[in-house]
Design a protein around this motif. Sequence first.
Motif, short mmCIF file in Angstrom:
data_model
loop_
_atom_site.label_atom_id
_atom_site.label_comp_id
_atom_site.label_asym_id
_atom_site.label_seq_id
_atom_site.Cartn_x
_atom_site.Cartn_y
_atom_site.Cartn_z
N ILE A 141 0.73 -1.19 0.18
CA ILE A 141 0.10 -0.15 -0.05
C ILE A 141 0.89 1.25 0.06
CG2 ILE A 141 -1.86 1.45 1.34
CD1 ILE A 141 -2.77 -1.22 2.22
N GLY A 142 1.66 1.33 0.81
CA GLY A 142 2.73 2.34 0.82
C GLY A 142 3.58 2.84 -0.44
N SER A 143 3.74 1.63 -1.20
CA SER A 143 4.64 1.82 -2.48
C SER A 143 3.67 2.67 -3.49
CB SER A 143 4.87 0.52 -3.12
OG SER A 143 3.94 -0.32 -3.45
N PHE A 144 2.25 2.68 -3.36
CA PHE A 144 1.54 3.40 -4.09
C PHE A 144 1.59 4.91 -4.12
CE2 PHE A 144 -0.34 -0.82 -4.56
CZ PHE A 144 -0.40 -1.06 -5.92
N ASN A 145 2.07 5.60 -3.34
CA ASN A 145 2.17 6.61 -2.76
C ASN A 145 0.71 7.72 -2.73
OD1 ASN A 145 4.94 6.89 -2.55
ND2 ASN A 145 5.09 6.88 -4.85
N LEU A 146 -0.03 7.07 -2.08
CA LEU A 146 -1.56 7.47 -1.97
C LEU A 146 -1.58 8.80 -1.04
CD1 LEU A 146 -3.13 3.88 -1.32
CD2 LEU A 146 -2.95 5.15 -3.38
N GLU A 147 -2.62 9.35 -1.27
CA GLU A 147 -3.10 10.56 -0.57
C GLU A 147 -2.92 10.22 0.95
OE1 GLU A 147 -4.96 13.58 1.64
OE2 GLU A 147 -5.91 11.46 1.43
N LYS A 148 -2.51 10.83 1.77
CA LYS A 148 -2.15 10.72 3.23
C LYS A 148 -3.37 10.18 4.01
CE LYS A 148 -0.54 12.84 7.54
NZ LYS A 148 0.05 14.17 8.14
N ASN A 149 -4.65 10.76 3.84
CA ASN A 149 -5.69 10.38 4.63
C ASN A 149 -5.82 8.69 4.19
OD1 ASN A 149 -5.82 12.51 6.19
ND2 ASN A 149 -7.04 13.51 4.85
N ILE A 150 -5.89 8.57 2.90
CA ILE A 150 -6.32 7.27 2.25
C ILE A 150 -5.31 6.14 2.89
CG2 ILE A 150 -6.39 5.80 0.35
CD1 ILE A 150 -7.24 8.52 -1.48
N ASN A 151 -4.07 6.57 2.88
CA ASN A 151 -3.07 5.62 3.13
C ASN A 151 -3.11 5.43 4.77
OD1 ASN A 151 -0.30 4.20 2.90
ND2 ASN A 151 0.23 5.73 4.38
N LEU A 152 -3.51 6.45 5.71
CA LEU A 152 -3.71 6.20 6.97
C LEU A 152 -4.81 5.33 7.29
CD1 LEU A 152 -3.41 9.79 8.72
CD2 LEU A 152 -1.73 7.79 8.72
N PHE A 153 -6.16 5.37 6.54
CA PHE A 153 -7.10 4.57 6.62
C PHE A 153 -7.04 3.09 6.14
CE2 PHE A 153 -10.94 2.52 4.68
CZ PHE A 153 -11.78 2.84 5.68
N LEU A 154 -6.24 3.02 4.97
CA LEU A 154 -5.99 1.64 4.42
C LEU A 154 -5.14 0.83 5.63
CD1 LEU A 154 -5.61 2.06 0.86
CD2 LEU A 154 -7.57 1.18 1.82
N ILE A 157 -7.19 -0.16 8.76
CA ILE A 157 -8.01 -1.14 8.90
C ILE A 157 -7.35 -2.45 8.42
CG2 ILE A 157 -9.80 0.21 8.29
CD1 ILE A 157 -9.78 -0.97 5.48
N SER A 158 -6.13 -2.39 8.10
CA SER A 158 -5.30 -3.74 7.76
C SER A 158 -4.85 -4.36 8.95
CB SER A 158 -4.35 -3.37 6.72
OG SER A 158 -4.75 -2.99 5.47
N GLU A 159 -3.88 -3.95 9.55
CA GLU A 159 -3.26 -4.27 10.76
C GLU A 159 -3.01 -3.50 11.90
OE1 GLU A 159 -0.71 -6.39 13.32
OE2 GLU A 159 0.22 -4.63 11.96
N VAL A 160 -3.54 -4.12 12.97
CA VAL A 160 -3.67 -2.96 14.30
C VAL A 160 -2.58 -2.41 14.63
CG1 VAL A 160 -3.56 -4.84 15.85
CG2 VAL A 160 -4.60 -2.72 16.43
N THR A 161 -1.28 -3.21 14.66
CA THR A 161 -0.12 -2.56 15.23
C THR A 161 0.74 -1.63 14.28
OG1 THR A 161 0.48 -4.96 16.26
CG2 THR A 161 2.42 -3.40 15.81
N ASN A 162 0.75 -2.10 13.05
CA ASN A 162 1.20 -0.89 12.13
C ASN A 162 0.20 0.13 11.71
OD1 ASN A 162 3.46 -0.53 10.06
ND2 ASN A 162 1.60 -0.64 8.52
N GLY A 163 -0.79 -0.15 11.82
CA GLY A 163 -1.95 1.14 11.87
C GLY A 163 -1.69 1.97 12.86
#
Length: 263
Positions: A141-154, A157-163
Motif C-alpha cells: 500500500i505504501g509503495s503506491f504513494n496514495l493521498e495521506k488520509n487514504i494511506n492512513l485509513f487503509l 483497517i489492515s493490521e492493528v500494530t502497523n495501523g
Amino acid sequence: MIFKISPDGFIPILMGLLGGYPVGAKITSDLYKSGRLTQNEAERLMYFTVNSGPAFTITAVGLSMLNNYYSGLILYFSNILTAVTLAFLCRFLSDNTHPKTQEIKIKDKAYVFINSVSSGSNAIINISAWVLTFACLSGIIGSFNLEKNINLFLNAISEVTNGCKICCGNTSLPVISAILGFGGLSVICQVSPYFTCCKVKFRNFLVSRILNASLCAFYTYGLLKIFPQAEETAIIYSNKTTAFGITYTMGAALILIIMCIFF
C-alpha cells in the motif's frame, strides 16, 4: 446474571481483556466444542471478547508509540468499558438456554500438557502468519504513494500494530482507540476459525467489530474530558523505539511462565 452467560463464559471474558486478541475467541471456541457453552452464548461472547490486551495497549501503544503512560491507560479502560457495554447489550440476544451440566473428565496429564503446547503453537503460527501477510500488504500500500488520509485509513483497517504506529502523531487519541477496537482485518482473519466454529455469521461479527470501534472512540473521547493530560504526547513514534526493562526482567518472565502453566 447480568450478562446471561453461564459461569464458564467469564473465563474468555477475563482472558480476552488480559491476553488480548485472539485469546478470548479461542477460549470461547474451545469451551463451545467441549459443550460448556451453548451456541448462543458462544456467539454472543465472540462479539465482545476480541479485545486489545494491556501489554499491547499500555506498553506498546501508550509508552512506546505515544510516549504517554496515561494515554495507554485511557485506551485500555475504553476497551474495558466497551467490552462491558457490549456484554450488557448482548444479553438481549440471549435465547435463555443453558449448557447441559456435565462432569469434566481430566485426561492423562501428559496428554493434556502435550495437547496444550500443540494447540498454543498452532495459535501462534496462525497469528504470526496473518500479521506477516498484512505487514507485507501494508508495504505494498505504501509503495503506491496514495493521498495521506487514504494511506492512513487503509493501514488502520489492515493490521492493528502497523495501523497504530502510522496513525500515532497523525490522528487523535479517539481515532487510535477506534483502531484498537476494530483490530484490523488481520485480527478478523486470526479469529475467523473460532467464530466459524461457533457458527457466527461473518456479517454479524464484522458489525460487532465496527460497533466495538465506535464505542472505544466514544469512551476515549469522554475520558479525555476528565483526564486531558492523556492526550499530551511528548514524542511521536519514530523508527527508533525505546525498550522498556520490564519485558526483560526475570520476575516478568517467571510470571508469564506461571500463567501459562496455570491456564
